[in-house]
Design a protein around this motif. Sequence first.
Motif, mmCIF file in Angstrom:
data_model
loop_
_atom_site.group_PDB
_atom_site.id
_atom_site.type_symbol
_atom_site.label_atom_id
_atom_site.label_comp_id
_atom_site.label_asym_id
_atom_site.label_seq_id
_atom_site.Cartn_x
_atom_site.Cartn_y
_atom_site.Cartn_z
ATOM 1 N N THR A 89 -8.304 5.156 19.612
ATOM 2 C CA THR A 89 -8.312 3.920 18.837
ATOM 3 C C THR A 89 -9.463 3.021 19.265
ATOM 4 O OG1 THR A 89 -5.909 4.014 18.587
ATOM 5 C CG2 THR A 89 -6.967 1.895 18.175
ATOM 6 N N ARG A 90 -9.655 2.902 20.595
ATOM 7 C CA ARG A 90 -10.762 2.079 21.107
ATOM 8 C C ARG A 90 -12.101 2.640 20.665
ATOM 9 N NH1 ARG A 90 -8.592 1.147 27.321
ATOM 10 N NH2 ARG A 90 -7.021 -0.474 26.824
ATOM 11 N N THR A 91 -12.238 3.971 20.714
ATOM 12 C CA THR A 91 -13.491 4.602 20.275
ATOM 13 C C THR A 91 -13.742 4.331 18.804
ATOM 14 O OG1 THR A 91 -13.227 6.361 21.898
ATOM 15 C CG2 THR A 91 -14.734 6.767 20.089
ATOM 16 N N SER A 92 -12.664 4.397 18.004
ATOM 17 C CA SER A 92 -12.783 4.147 16.570
ATOM 18 C C SER A 92 -13.246 2.722 16.302
ATOM 19 C CB SER A 92 -11.445 4.404 15.883
ATOM 20 O OG SER A 92 -11.513 4.091 14.510
ATOM 21 N N PHE A 93 -12.621 1.751 17.023
ATOM 22 C CA PHE A 93 -13.021 0.357 16.853
ATOM 23 C C PHE A 93 -14.471 0.147 17.292
ATOM 24 C CE2 PHE A 93 -8.398 -0.877 16.908
ATOM 25 C CZ PHE A 93 -8.398 -1.427 15.635
ATOM 26 N N SER A 94 -14.884 0.816 18.361
ATOM 27 C CA SER A 94 -16.242 0.684 18.864
ATOM 28 C C SER A 94 -17.256 1.194 17.853
ATOM 29 C CB SER A 94 -16.383 1.451 20.181
ATOM 30 O OG SER A 94 -17.694 1.377 20.666
ATOM 31 N N LEU A 95 -16.958 2.344 17.249
ATOM 32 C CA LEU A 95 -17.854 2.902 16.245
ATOM 33 C C LEU A 95 -17.935 2.003 15.016
ATOM 34 C CD1 LEU A 95 -16.914 6.694 16.434
ATOM 35 C CD2 LEU A 95 -19.042 5.622 17.175
ATOM 36 N N ARG A 96 -16.791 1.457 14.637
ATOM 37 C CA ARG A 96 -16.787 0.548 13.490
ATOM 38 C C ARG A 96 -17.647 -0.680 13.771
ATOM 39 N NH1 ARG A 96 -10.344 0.368 11.867
ATOM 40 N NH2 ARG A 96 -10.183 2.560 11.170
ATOM 41 N N GLY A 97 -17.566 -1.170 15.024
ATOM 42 C CA GLY A 97 -18.374 -2.330 15.392
ATOM 43 C C GLY A 97 -19.853 -2.028 15.341
ATOM 44 N N LEU A 98 -20.233 -0.837 15.808
ATOM 45 C CA LEU A 98 -21.638 -0.442 15.793
ATOM 46 C C LEU A 98 -22.175 -0.339 14.373
ATOM 47 C CD1 LEU A 98 -21.701 2.278 18.614
ATOM 48 C CD2 LEU A 98 -22.739 0.002 18.679
ATOM 49 N N ILE A 99 -21.305 0.094 13.460
ATOM 50 C CA ILE A 99 -21.717 0.218 12.067
ATOM 51 C C ILE A 99 -21.696 -1.131 11.360
ATOM 52 C CG2 ILE A 99 -21.080 1.221 9.828
ATOM 53 C CD1 ILE A 99 -19.933 3.611 11.372
ATOM 54 N N ARG A 100 -20.690 -1.966 11.720
ATOM 55 C CA ARG A 100 -20.489 -3.235 11.030
ATOM 56 C C ARG A 100 -21.630 -4.224 11.273
ATOM 57 N NH1 ARG A 100 -15.886 -4.513 13.134
ATOM 58 N NH2 ARG A 100 -14.631 -3.408 11.582
ATOM 59 N N TRP A 101 -22.120 -4.319 12.506
ATOM 60 C CA TRP A 101 -23.147 -5.309 12.818
ATOM 61 C C TRP A 101 -24.441 -5.090 12.052
ATOM 62 C CZ3 TRP A 101 -22.644 -9.942 14.446
ATOM 63 C CH2 TRP A 101 -21.562 -10.296 15.250
ATOM 64 N N PRO A 102 -24.968 -3.857 12.019
ATOM 65 C CA PRO A 102 -26.176 -3.649 11.207
ATOM 66 C C PRO A 102 -25.959 -3.967 9.735
ATOM 67 C CG PRO A 102 -25.864 -1.826 12.722
ATOM 68 C CD PRO A 102 -24.618 -2.657 12.792
ATOM 69 N N LEU A 103 -24.776 -3.634 9.217
ATOM 70 C CA LEU A 103 -24.473 -3.934 7.826
ATOM 71 C C LEU A 103 -24.427 -5.434 7.587
ATOM 72 C CD1 LEU A 103 -21.721 -1.277 6.995
ATOM 73 C CD2 LEU A 103 -24.130 -1.267 6.300
ATOM 74 N N HIS A 104 -23.872 -6.179 8.563
ATOM 75 C CA HIS A 104 -23.833 -7.642 8.447
ATOM 76 C C HIS A 104 -25.247 -8.225 8.470
ATOM 77 C CE1 HIS A 104 -19.402 -8.123 9.934
ATOM 78 N NE2 HIS A 104 -19.500 -7.662 8.702
ATOM 79 N N ILE A 105 -26.085 -7.687 9.344
ATOM 80 C CA ILE A 105 -27.466 -8.176 9.443
ATOM 81 C C ILE A 105 -28.227 -7.912 8.154
ATOM 82 C CG2 ILE A 105 -29.672 -7.833 10.613
ATOM 83 C CD1 ILE A 105 -28.053 -7.262 13.176
ATOM 84 N N ILE A 106 -28.096 -6.693 7.647
ATOM 85 C CA ILE A 106 -28.783 -6.346 6.402
ATOM 86 C C ILE A 106 -28.263 -7.185 5.242
ATOM 87 C CG2 ILE A 106 -29.140 -4.516 4.694
ATOM 88 C CD1 ILE A 106 -29.066 -2.514 7.033
ATOM 89 N N GLY A 107 -26.930 -7.321 5.175
ATOM 90 C CA GLY A 107 -26.344 -8.131 4.108
ATOM 91 C C GLY A 107 -26.779 -9.579 4.188
ATOM 92 N N GLY A 108 -26.833 -10.124 5.409
ATOM 93 C CA GLY A 108 -27.284 -11.504 5.585
ATOM 94 C C GLY A 108 -28.724 -11.689 5.165
ATOM 95 N N PHE A 109 -29.569 -10.699 5.517
ATOM 96 C CA PHE A 109 -30.981 -10.776 5.130
ATOM 97 C C PHE A 109 -31.128 -10.752 3.616
ATOM 98 C CE2 PHE A 109 -34.608 -8.248 3.652
ATOM 99 C CZ PHE A 109 -35.637 -9.121 3.966
ATOM 100 N N LEU A 110 -30.399 -9.872 2.951
ATOM 101 C CA LEU A 110 -30.493 -9.762 1.496
ATOM 102 C C LEU A 110 -30.089 -11.062 0.828
ATOM 103 C CD1 LEU A 110 -29.070 -6.165 0.884
ATOM 104 C CD2 LEU A 110 -31.461 -6.884 0.978
ATOM 105 N N ILE A 111 -28.996 -11.655 1.299
ATOM 106 C CA ILE A 111 -28.530 -12.916 0.715
ATOM 107 C C ILE A 111 -29.540 -14.029 0.972
ATOM 108 C CG2 ILE A 111 -26.765 -14.722 0.874
ATOM 109 C CD1 ILE A 111 -24.749 -12.466 1.514
ATOM 110 N N LEU A 112 -30.021 -14.129 2.215
ATOM 111 C CA LEU A 112 -30.980 -15.178 2.571
ATOM 112 C C LEU A 112 -32.272 -15.038 1.771
ATOM 113 C CD1 LEU A 112 -31.819 -17.568 4.349
ATOM 114 C CD2 LEU A 112 -32.585 -15.909 6.069
ATOM 115 N N SER A 113 -32.750 -13.809 1.604
ATOM 116 C CA SER A 113 -33.997 -13.596 0.872
ATOM 117 C C SER A 113 -33.860 -14.009 -0.588
ATOM 118 C CB SER A 113 -34.433 -12.130 0.973
ATOM 119 O OG SER A 113 -33.478 -11.253 0.406
#
Length: 236
Positions: free
Chosen positions: A10-34
């Motif tokens: 479960t911890r590994t699953s949450f960790s992987l989700r976090g690794l995937i989620r942050w880049p997606l948040h950054i990309i999404g934030g950049f797209l909205i800001l642009s």
Amino acid sequence: MARNRTISKTRTSFSLRGLIRWPLHIIGGFLILSVVMVVIYRFVPPPVTLTMLFDKNGFTKEWMSLEDMDPDMARAAIAAEDSKFCLHHGFDAEAIQKAFEHNERGGRIRGGSTISQQTAKNVFLWQNGGFFRKGLEAWFTLLIEALWGKHRIMEVYLNVAETGIGTYGANAGAMRYFNHDASTLTRAEAARIAAVLPLPKKRAAVAPSGFTRRYGNSISRRVGVVRNQGLDSCLK
């Protein structure tokens, strides 16, 4: 033991989700800001650009609307920088290919960027930067083509492009070189400013000599072609 393995998975699953989620948040934030930035600059003149901020000579600029600017200035820019400005949707594949082939042969480096691409770079990005910067440039080019339209792209371009050492925009260039604003430019004066655009720190529009003089004269002749063939029709 089985419970511990379940917790570990479960911890590994949450960790992987976090690794995937942050880049997606950054990309999404950049797209909205642009998109937000492009929408704002659709109506508000860009107050400053990175190129201006990092210019060791400081910067002088004086915004002028496209309606107030002499129409030969836009025609000269089209004649010099992007003859298909009103025909393409941000990119000119033929010009890019020709520039690549020319540069492969050596000699004077030729660019294949359209006015739309140059505007995207000048307003939102920085000079140089390689493929990463070019990728961002392509994204902003698509945005301004979709959200600004040709009239606004040309207006912004002619107000942020470097026209001399520490000088930005056609209006500031006109006042620097000819002691009057860009509303009363002659065809020759507009052509001289356009001739400076590729290398503004090495060329001057006053008493030009050599290549700059010949190039300016060539642009001046092509201004009439742009007008007569309606190559500036998207600006009317």
